[in-house]
Design a protein around this motif. Structure first.
Motif, PDB file in Angstrom:
ATOM      1  N   ASN A 166      -0.770  19.251   3.898  1.00 16.13           N
ATOM      2  CA  ASN A 166      -0.397  18.761   2.570  1.00 16.13           C
ATOM      3  C   ASN A 166       0.231  17.370   2.568  1.00 16.13           C
ATOM      4  O   ASN A 166       0.447  16.799   1.499  1.00 16.13           O
ATOM      5  CB  ASN A 166       0.590  19.738   1.908  1.00 16.13           C
ATOM      6  N   VAL A 167       0.544  16.823   3.731  1.00 14.78           N
ATOM      7  CA  VAL A 167       1.311  15.574   3.795  1.00 14.78           C
ATOM      8  C   VAL A 167       0.375  14.383   3.993  1.00 14.78           C
ATOM      9  O   VAL A 167      -0.555  14.420   4.798  1.00 14.78           O
ATOM     10  CB  VAL A 167       2.354  15.638   4.922  1.00 14.78           C
ATOM     11  N   LEU A 168       0.660  13.305   3.229  1.00 14.24           N
ATOM     12  CA  LEU A 168      -0.068  12.048   3.335  1.00 14.24           C
ATOM     13  C   LEU A 168       0.925  10.900   3.317  1.00 14.24           C
ATOM     14  O   LEU A 168       2.051  11.033   2.812  1.00 14.24           O
ATOM     15  CB  LEU A 168      -1.046  11.854   2.177  1.00 14.24           C
ATOM     16  N   VAL A 169       0.501   9.750   3.855  1.00 15.97           N
ATOM     17  CA  VAL A 169       1.312   8.531   3.824  1.00 15.97           C
ATOM     18  C   VAL A 169       0.457   7.413   3.236  1.00 15.97           C
ATOM     19  O   VAL A 169      -0.718   7.276   3.579  1.00 15.97           O
ATOM     20  CB  VAL A 169       1.795   8.139   5.230  1.00 15.97           C
ATOM     21  N   THR A 170       1.057   6.620   2.346  1.00 20.75           N
ATOM     22  CA  THR A 170       0.349   5.488   1.757  1.00 20.75           C
ATOM     23  C   THR A 170       1.054   4.180   2.069  1.00 20.75           C
ATOM     24  O   THR A 170       2.264   4.146   2.318  1.00 20.75           O
ATOM     25  CB  THR A 170       0.229   5.633   0.227  1.00 20.75           C
ATOM     26  N   ALA A 171       0.268   3.097   2.037  1.00 18.05           N
ATOM     27  CA  ALA A 171       0.783   1.735   2.207  1.00 18.05           C
ATOM     28  C   ALA A 171       0.937   1.107   0.840  1.00 18.05           C
ATOM     29  O   ALA A 171       0.014   1.151   0.020  1.00 18.05           O
ATOM     30  CB  ALA A 171      -0.198   0.921   3.054  1.00 18.05           C
ATOM     31  N   SER A 172       2.074   0.483   0.598  1.00 16.46           N
ATOM     32  CA  SER A 172       2.389   0.005  -0.750  1.00 16.46           C
ATOM     33  C   SER A 172       2.588  -1.502  -0.813  1.00 16.46           C
ATOM     34  O   SER A 172       3.039  -2.132   0.152  1.00 16.46           O
ATOM     35  CB  SER A 172       3.651   0.714  -1.256  1.00 16.46           C
ATOM     36  N   GLY A 173       2.284  -2.058  -1.969  1.00 16.55           N
ATOM     37  CA  GLY A 173       2.442  -3.485  -2.190  1.00 16.55           C
ATOM     38  C   GLY A 173       3.877  -3.951  -2.279  1.00 16.55           C
ATOM     39  O   GLY A 173       4.140  -5.159  -2.228  1.00 16.55           O
ATOM     40  N   ASP A 174       4.828  -3.026  -2.365  1.00 22.69           N
ATOM     41  CA  ASP A 174       6.244  -3.404  -2.443  1.00 22.69           C
ATOM     42  C   ASP A 174       6.888  -3.489  -1.061  1.00 22.69           C
ATOM     43  O   ASP A 174       8.112  -3.600  -0.948  1.00 22.69           O
ATOM     44  CB  ASP A 174       7.023  -2.441  -3.338  1.00 22.69           C
ATOM     45  N   GLY A 175       6.076  -3.438  -0.001  1.00 27.74           N
ATOM     46  CA  GLY A 175       6.615  -3.503   1.356  1.00 27.74           C
ATOM     47  C   GLY A 175       7.000  -2.164   1.926  1.00 27.74           C
ATOM     48  O   GLY A 175       7.626  -2.104   2.992  1.00 27.74           O
ATOM     49  N   GLY A 176       6.614  -1.098   1.251  1.00 27.82           N
ATOM     50  CA  GLY A 176       7.031   0.225   1.691  1.00 27.82           C
ATOM     51  C   GLY A 176       5.896   1.086   2.190  1.00 27.82           C
ATOM     52  O   GLY A 176       4.712   0.792   1.992  1.00 27.82           O
ATOM     53  N   ILE A 177       6.266   2.159   2.900  1.00 29.11           N
ATOM     54  CA  ILE A 177       5.341   3.251   3.150  1.00 29.11           C
ATOM     55  C   ILE A 177       5.911   4.470   2.433  1.00 29.11           C
ATOM     56  O   ILE A 177       7.133   4.684   2.413  1.00 29.11           O
ATOM     57  CB  ILE A 177       5.105   3.511   4.654  1.00 29.11           C
TER      58      ILE A 177
END
Length: 315
Positions: free
Chosen positions: A72-83
């Motif tokens: 159920n777990v996913l990780v995304t890359a974000s435009g605000d400098g975060g994961i």
């Protein structure tokens, strides 16, 4: 099968390693220049492609990776400098968010060889970071790239080893035990490198795709020249994925609106798929269904389909 994600431009898709009918898509408003991002978790059903969980974020989402130890777990890359870490069984919002990069995060990848919570992130700030999502901050920072890090990929064979591709025209190989220096720096192209991926069958082979429209294969033991060079795309190669079913097959997508399949022993594509009207940004193989792929693009369309060239090439 097709699905329109209205008002969102697709950046990355990845099939679930657990369920053959499920995949995730990371997307952004306004071509990722401004606005919010959305993570879609989508099922293939008898009624077509159905978003079962939809997560919104306050900045663009540029990449997604599934956990290898939790379905159920996913990780995304974000435009605000975060994961950002999400749990599909808790659809109210993210379970964690880390922000250490100072510019957009463009790539994330979950460890392929360790039964642990290790994740890599690559950013426009030229840095790569190693994370354990059970911790409160990053474990290590890898510096050395001189321009944007577009792609980070764990080796599927060698624990603690990963590759990175950058706008500085280099492919770099790293060991997590030695974050100060890469173990190998390969001047792979004469233009920005946007993507890389490891062979699933040979621990020494890495492929790169570049703004120069070329895909190249590299043996990291002897990187004086490529082992193969694939020509056919008319514009930048945005993403490549090696086949989990055959050592010789490769999938790519491009700013030329196409997806192409390749056999690395031939320089020309096996098949050219033209069903998008904008940049194609994301592609992936279904690990449970040989020959089936998913892609997404800036035309707000996600497509799932079978390719004869990939299916016939499975050994």
């Amino acid at each position: 099968m097709s699905l329109q994600i209205k008002g969102r431009h697709g950046y990355s898709v990845e099939f679930s390693p657990y369920f053959q009918h499920r995949f995730a898509c990371a997307s952004s408003q306004y071509y990722g220049i401004a606005g919010n991002g959305t993570l879609f978790i989508i099922d293939q059903t008898q009624n077509g492609l159905v978003p079962t969980v939809v997560f919104d974020w306050n900045d663009g989402l540029f990449d997604v990776t599934w956990a290898e130890n939790n379905e159920n777990v996913l990780v995304t890359a974000s435009g605000d400098g975060g994961i950002v870490v999400w749990d599909a069984s808790q659809p109210r919002g993210p379970i964690k968010a880390y922000k250490e990069h100072t510019k957009e995060v463009y790539s994330v990848h979950w460890s392929q060889t360790r039964n642990e919570n290790f994740v890599l992130s690559g950013s426009w700030d030229k840095l790569i970071k190693l994370w354990d999502i059970s911790q409160t901050q990053s474990l290590a920072t890898f510096s050395g790239h001189e321009y944007i890090v577009y792609s980070v990929r764990w080796s599927p064979h060698i624990p603690g080893c990963f590759a990175s591709a950058s706008g500085d025209q280099t492919l770099r190989i790293w060991d997590v035990r030695k974050p100060e220096f890469p173990s190998n720096v390969i001047p792979a192209h004469n233009a920005e490198i946007l993507t890389c991926d490891w062979s699933k069958y040979d621990q020494n082979i890495v492929f790169t795709g570049s703004v120069d429209c070329l895909i190249k294969g590299w043996d990291i033991r002897n990187s004086r020249g490529p082992i193969c060079q694939l020509r056919g795309h008319q514009y930048a190669v945005r993403r490549i994925k090696t086949s989990p079913f055959s050592k010789d097959l490769l999938l790519s997508c491009s700013y030329d609106f196409t997806v192409r399949t390749w056999e690395i022993t031939h320089s020309a594509p096996l098949e050219t798929i033209e069903h998008h009207t904008e940049f194609v940004y994301g592609i992936d193989h279904n690990l449970h269904n040989p020959g089936q792929i998913v892609d997404c693009g800036w035309d707000e369309m996600i497509k799932v389909y079978n390719t004869k060239s990939l299916l016939s090439g499975v050994r």
